[in-house]
Design an enzyme around this catalytic site. Structure first.
Site, PDB file in Angstrom:
ATOM      1  N   TYR A 158       0.868  -1.181   0.000  1.00 47.40           N
ATOM      2  CA  TYR A 158       0.000   0.000   0.000  1.00 47.40           C
ATOM      3  C   TYR A 158       0.900   1.225   0.000  1.00 47.40           C
ATOM      4  O   TYR A 158       1.582   1.486   0.979  1.00 47.40           O
ATOM      5  CB  TYR A 158      -0.897  -0.018   1.241  1.00 47.40           C
ATOM      6  CG  TYR A 158      -2.028   0.994   1.194  1.00 47.40           C
ATOM      7  CD1 TYR A 158      -3.268   0.653   0.663  1.00 47.40           C
ATOM      8  CD2 TYR A 158      -1.860   2.284   1.668  1.00 47.40           C
ATOM      9  CE1 TYR A 158      -4.307   1.569   0.607  1.00 47.40           C
ATOM     10  CE2 TYR A 158      -2.893   3.216   1.615  1.00 47.40           C
ATOM     11  CZ  TYR A 158      -4.111   2.845   1.085  1.00 47.40           C
ATOM     12  OH  TYR A 158      -5.134   3.760   1.030  1.00 47.40           O
TER      13      TYR A 158
ATOM     14  N   TYR B  66     -10.912  -2.266   5.722  1.00 45.22           N
ATOM     15  CA  TYR B  66     -10.452  -0.918   6.034  1.00 45.22           C
ATOM     16  C   TYR B  66     -10.444  -0.682   7.540  1.00 45.22           C
ATOM     17  O   TYR B  66      -9.822   0.242   8.016  1.00 45.22           O
ATOM     18  CB  TYR B  66     -11.370   0.136   5.391  1.00 45.22           C
ATOM     19  CG  TYR B  66     -11.279   0.229   3.882  1.00 45.22           C
ATOM     20  CD1 TYR B  66     -10.426  -0.578   3.143  1.00 45.22           C
ATOM     21  CD2 TYR B  66     -12.055   1.156   3.199  1.00 45.22           C
ATOM     22  CE1 TYR B  66     -10.367  -0.464   1.759  1.00 45.22           C
ATOM     23  CE2 TYR B  66     -11.993   1.280   1.819  1.00 45.22           C
ATOM     24  CZ  TYR B  66     -11.151   0.475   1.099  1.00 45.22           C
ATOM     25  OH  TYR B  66     -11.101   0.602  -0.259  1.00 45.22           O
TER      26      TYR B  66
END
Ligand SMILES: [Zn+2]
Ligand SMILES: [Zn+2]
Ligand SMILES: [Zn+2]
Length: 439
Positions: A276, A368
């Site tokens: 990420y 998330y």
């Protein structure tokens, strides 16, 4: 014209068509303008725009590659040698007509002599989208520095490439943030892991087994071998640094979740899938941007709170494939903190690993909110009240879907995890640092 990476970008005010005309006048070829040796003097079909029948002959309106739309001309079918483009034309036309039927709208009858203008407009939009997505795919693959390919697919709507997204391979630190410090030595092993290999030096276990599988628990950090280590590139402790090994596809979801990412290859369990990345900004800046993003109903902020709350990764404008990975309450990817050429605990790299075998074609997702990562504070009530949250309906479709997700920053609240897992302290602290429970 657009500059190369690292160069200045100056917007060109002339239209594409004007530049194309200039090129032709000067006999210049330019691949990105679509003018090649093949079509500089002759004509090459870019896409088909319309259809008609005149005196028993079928004609197609042709957009010529590298020529403006004002140069489009009707060509008899028998003179066209572009079977794939003909196939696209018919499938786009039929797609439009079947969409109308599904929506129970008025069914447009194809005239025998000419195509309905609405259908022709749709076919042209589809052709332009196909070209734009193809260009974007080429751009992504030019920029990426990992082994796996990136494909792009939209069979759902007319959405083209995102307008304000720039592909990067690694963190893009904001001015004043140094993501490359704290390292002066590596391990001396000739065959890692030997005694005093990088993870042990940091007080942890080697994260991988011989099959490149992760063998540590979620919440524990990964210390990979670095550029000072004596070992070579084949060292089993160099995984995340090599980048995504799998070919992935950015695709348009058909249930309103925008873009998503699916794997084109089978991924075995506990494998590194992707990193990420994004801009690294201060938490204050993240606070400011977060309010903006909340209003847009999107979140790309990932708090680097492994050890402190100083920095956040923002993948909204700058990112890699992970920018497009959707949330799921039953995810197949799990987040880990990784340290390689930077041992600054405030700036870990974020890597996503598979939590189970993922079949080719399956969508990749991560949570998330990081539930299931032994994160004791992912409970929504534990989020600091000083931080604004937006509740949104989750469309992940998992059996265990929590129904609502709070659009807030993703994070791995290590402080809480490690108190339980590693450091043998018996206190769990909440976000303000207050002791909330004793183990
Ligand atoms: Zn070593
Ligand atoms: Zn090492
Ligand atoms: Zn090594």
């Amino acid at each position: 014209m657009a500059g190369r990476r690292g160069a200045w970008y100056v917007p060109c005010l002339a239209s594409l068509e004007t530049i194309q005309e200039l090129c032709r006048k000067e006999n210049l070829t330019c691949k990105s303008l679509g003018i090649t040796n093949r079509n500089l003097k002759s004509y090459e079909v870019e896409y088909l725009c319309d259809y008609k029948v005149e005196e028993g002959t079928e004609y197609f309106l042709v957009k010529w590659k590298g020529w403006p739309e004002s140069s489009n001309t009707w060509v008899a079918l028998k003179n066209l040698k572009c079977p794939l483009l003909l196939q696209y034309f018919h499938s786009d036309k039929n797609e439009y007509l079947s969409q109308l039927k599904r929506g129970k709208a008025v069914i447009l009858k194809n005239h025998i002599k000419a195509l309905n203008p609405v259908v022709a407009q749709y076919v042209v939009k589809k052709a332009k989208q196909r070209i734009a997505l193809q260009r974007w795919k080429e751009e992504l693959n030019r920029k990426k520095n990992h082994k796996g390919m990136i494909l792009v697919e939209n069979t759902v709507d007319l959405e083209g490439p995102p307008l304000d997204f720039y592909y990067i391979n690694e963190y893009k630190p904001a001015p004043g943030i140094n993501v490359m410090n704290g390292i002066t030595t590596g391990c001396e092993c000739s065959d890692c892991p030997a005694e005093k290999c990088c993870p042990e030096e940091a007080g942890f276990f080697l994260a991988y087994n011989k099959q490149k599988q992760l063998k540590i628990q979620p919440g524990l950090p990964i210390y990979e071998c670095n550029s000072y280590c004596r070992c070579g590139p084949e060292c089993p402790n160099r995984i995340v640094q090599k980048g995504t090994p799998y070919s992935l596809c950015i695709f348009r979801t058909n249930n309103g979740r925008g873009w998503g990412v699916k794997t084109l290859q089978k991924i075995k369990t506990k494998r590194f899938v992707m990193e990420y990345v994004g801009e690294v900004i201060t938490s204050e800046e993240a606070e400011r941007r977060g309010q903006l993003y909340d209003n847009q109903g999107n979140t790309y902020l990932f708090d680097l709170d492994y050890d402190s709350d100083e920095y956040t990764v923002d993948a909204a404008r700058y990112g890699n494939v992970s920018h497009f990975v959707n949330h799921s309450c039953d995810p197949n990817l799990q987040v880990f903190n990784v340290f390689i050429d930077n041992l600054d605990l405030r700036l870990p790299r974020i890597a996503l690993f598979s939590t189970r075998t993922i079949k080719a074609g399956e969508e990749l997702t991560f949570d998330y909110q990081m539930k299931g990562s032994l994160d004791v504070t992912s409970d929504s009530d534990a989020v600091s009240p000083t931080r604004k949250r937006i509740r949104t309906v989750c469309k992940c479709g998992a059996m265990c879907c929590r129904g609502n997700i709070f659009l807030f920053r993703s994070s791995l609240r290590r402080k809480n995890l490690l108190h339980i897992l590693v450091s043998l302290q018996s206190v769990v602290r909440d976000f303000q640092g207050n002791v909330v429970s004793l183990l």
